[in-house]
Design an enzyme around this catalytic site. Sequence first.
Site, PDB file in Angstrom:
ATOM      1  CG  HIS A  12      75.883  77.427  58.996  1.00 23.04           C
ATOM      2  ND1 HIS A  12      76.212  78.456  59.870  1.00 23.04           N
ATOM      3  CD2 HIS A  12      76.128  76.285  59.680  1.00 23.04           C
ATOM      4  CE1 HIS A  12      76.622  77.940  61.017  1.00 23.04           C
ATOM      5  NE2 HIS A  12      76.566  76.614  60.925  1.00 23.04           N
ATOM      6  CD  GLU A 200      74.303  76.080  67.141  1.00 21.66           C
ATOM      7  OE1 GLU A 200      73.992  74.993  66.628  1.00 21.66           O
ATOM      8  OE2 GLU A 200      75.479  76.478  67.232  1.00 21.66           O
TER       9      GLU A 200
END
Length: 335
Positions: A12, A200
Amino acid sequence: MNFKKLPKIELHCHLDGSLRVDTILDIAKKDNIHLPSYNKKELINYVSIMDDCNSLDEYLNKFFIPNKVMQTKENLKRIAFELLEDVAADNVKYIEVRFAPLLHVEKGLNIEEIIESVLEGIKEAEKLYDIKGNLILGCMRNMDIPSAFEVVKKGAKFIGKGVVAIDLCAGEEPHFPGKYIEVLKLAKECGYRITIHAGEAGVGENVLEAINLLNAERIGHGIYIKDCAEAYKLVKEKNIPLEVCPTSNLHTKAFESYETHPFMDFLKDGIKVTINTDNMTVSNTTITKELEMLNKFCGLSIGDYKILYLNAVEASFASSETKEVLKSYVKEITA
């Protein structure tokens, strides 16, 4: 423990959040691009979180300047090459770089040219360094749905040539997955693997919907499953990998400290956690720094790291051949 020498995998990492500041300055001068400052120490404040940041939206403001210098084939190729060069120096053996092609059309490049340029940079670095890279295409959630369809359709020709997956990124609103069902259905039909930014920014239910509605195989961040029992259970039962980015999570105020980050709880409970940087420049970090912080504040051991490394191998969208090579590095994971 010397984390620098250990083999690493990065799943990521945003290209536009990981530029060298020197490169931003160099390109800006070369291409006559206005910057708020041409002094390196001052410019760092505009592209990195130096002291404080209050939210994900404030964090995302740091991408404005980097994207200004990412509007030509030459610059995109250079920046992709330099990212792999930098992570190879940190002993990263495999990286999945992600970026949103539609952020790079300001000077007339089309989506195919943009993707091709980044792939060229990745492939050039692979020839020179002991690293393998693949590309994840991002669809921006702050753009309209037709834009997402455009990225999926035009990027499909690069599947098998370096492009491996599709992602939804940018700010996170509750229940966003419902808008993208048809987009991700097409992506799956085209042969893309699927990873989705979700959970998130405080909405654990988004992880549940990303898996159930969008067929997400991996989740970007996903940390707020801690507040949604149903999402937590699904992630654990389906063995869905989480691309966790601890320092970034602190910067976006998801958590106040490394000690309060749920990463170790997830790991101990058998959640398939991986550790990533998110944005090397914006968060002023590397995989080595992430591991050092987790060792210092959370007691990350060499045994824990071996689990994290193998999690990343299995979770990666790499070919079976590349995965076998990556597994061979496990013998190097010693204290």
